[in-house]
Design a protein around this motif. Structure first.
Motif, PDB file in Angstrom:
ATOM      1  N   LEU A  74      30.880  34.554  46.526  1.00  0.00           N
ATOM      2  CA  LEU A  74      32.075  34.997  45.798  1.00  0.00           C
ATOM      3  C   LEU A  74      32.081  34.443  44.382  1.00  0.00           C
ATOM      4  N   ASP A  75      31.837  33.137  44.256  1.00  0.00           N
ATOM      5  CA  ASP A  75      31.789  32.512  42.925  1.00  0.00           C
ATOM      6  C   ASP A  75      30.789  33.220  42.030  1.00  0.00           C
ATOM      7  N   TYR A  79      31.998  35.435  38.922  1.00  0.00           N
ATOM      8  CA  TYR A  79      31.601  34.837  37.643  1.00  0.00           C
ATOM      9  C   TYR A  79      30.851  35.836  36.771  1.00  0.00           C
ATOM     10  N   HIS A  80      29.851  36.490  37.337  1.00  0.00           N
ATOM     11  CA  HIS A  80      29.053  37.434  36.543  1.00  0.00           C
ATOM     12  C   HIS A  80      29.846  38.674  36.130  1.00  0.00           C
ATOM     13  N   ALA A  81      30.741  39.132  36.993  1.00  0.00           N
ATOM     14  CA  ALA A  81      31.567  40.294  36.635  1.00  0.00           C
ATOM     15  C   ALA A  81      32.483  39.954  35.462  1.00  0.00           C
ATOM     16  N   LEU A  82      33.133  38.784  35.517  1.00  0.00           N
ATOM     17  CA  LEU A  82      34.035  38.408  34.424  1.00  0.00           C
ATOM     18  C   LEU A  82      33.257  38.059  33.159  1.00  0.00           C
ATOM     19  N   LEU A  83      32.106  37.454  33.305  1.00  0.00           N
ATOM     20  CA  LEU A  83      31.271  37.134  32.143  1.00  0.00           C
ATOM     21  C   LEU A  83      30.864  38.412  31.409  1.00  0.00           C
ATOM     22  N   GLY A  93      36.699  29.227  38.831  1.00  0.00           N
ATOM     23  CA  GLY A  93      36.240  29.194  40.212  1.00  0.00           C
ATOM     24  C   GLY A  93      37.059  30.092  41.115  1.00  0.00           C
ATOM     25  N   THR A  94      36.601  30.204  42.359  1.00  0.00           N
ATOM     26  CA  THR A  94      37.327  30.965  43.365  1.00  0.00           C
ATOM     27  C   THR A  94      37.676  30.046  44.525  1.00  0.00           C
ATOM     28  N   ILE A 110      41.489  33.381  42.196  1.00  0.00           N
ATOM     29  CA  ILE A 110      40.535  33.329  41.088  1.00  0.00           C
ATOM     30  C   ILE A 110      41.183  32.540  39.963  1.00  0.00           C
ATOM     31  N   GLU A 111      40.558  31.433  39.607  1.00  0.00           N
ATOM     32  CA  GLU A 111      41.073  30.605  38.523  1.00  0.00           C
ATOM     33  C   GLU A 111      40.279  30.895  37.255  1.00  0.00           C
TER      34      GLU A 111
END
Length: 135
Positions: A74-75, A79-83, A93-94, A110-111
């Motif tokens: 999940l992380d 992470y890659h989608a938001l990046l 983090g998740t 999702i933080e």
């Protein structure tokens, strides 16, 4: 509605209309960012013809066991989608909130922080973990 020019303004999601003023309802600031994240997480790569790589492939995790391996996946995926698709945020983090519930929804916290204002926020994303079952 107060417009937040630093974070931008866009159509609200889901798209809705203000029939009184004959306008599209807009989202600004943090709400626009949260809606954008929701769209990214709900879009599977390949769904958009003009942007086939856009989205987040969370659906590959639907039948995974809830353990540390799932959290790591999940992380990585979020992470890659938001990046790649949400430049206004920095992923922190998740966290999986609760275990598999009777309704088949796994809540993912999702933080993130807003880069321009350096403020921390979170979003709880309902992931349909056992979609299509009789649970």
């Amino acid at each position: 509605m107060e417009r937040d020019s630093i974070l931008g303004t866009g159509w609200s999601f889901p798209v809705s209309f203000d029939t009184l003023n004959h306008r599209t309802v807009m989202a600004s600031g943090l709400e626009d960012v949260k809606q954008s994240i929701f769209i990214i997480l709900n879009t599977t790569p390949g769904e958009r013809v003009m942007e086939p790589e856009f989205g987040c492939d969370l659906k590959q995790l639907v039948f995974e066991n809830i353990n540390e391996s799932l959290k790591t996946k999940l992380d990585h995926i979020v992470y890659h989608a938001l990046l790649n698709y949400e430049p206004r945020v920095k992923f922190i983090g998740t966290e999986i909130i609760g275990k598999s519930e009777p309704d088949g929804i796994l809540h993912i916290k999702i933080e993130f922080s807003l880069i321009i204002t350096n403020t921390r926020h979170n979003l709880v994303f309902p992931f349909y973990f056992t979609e299509g079952t009789n649970i």
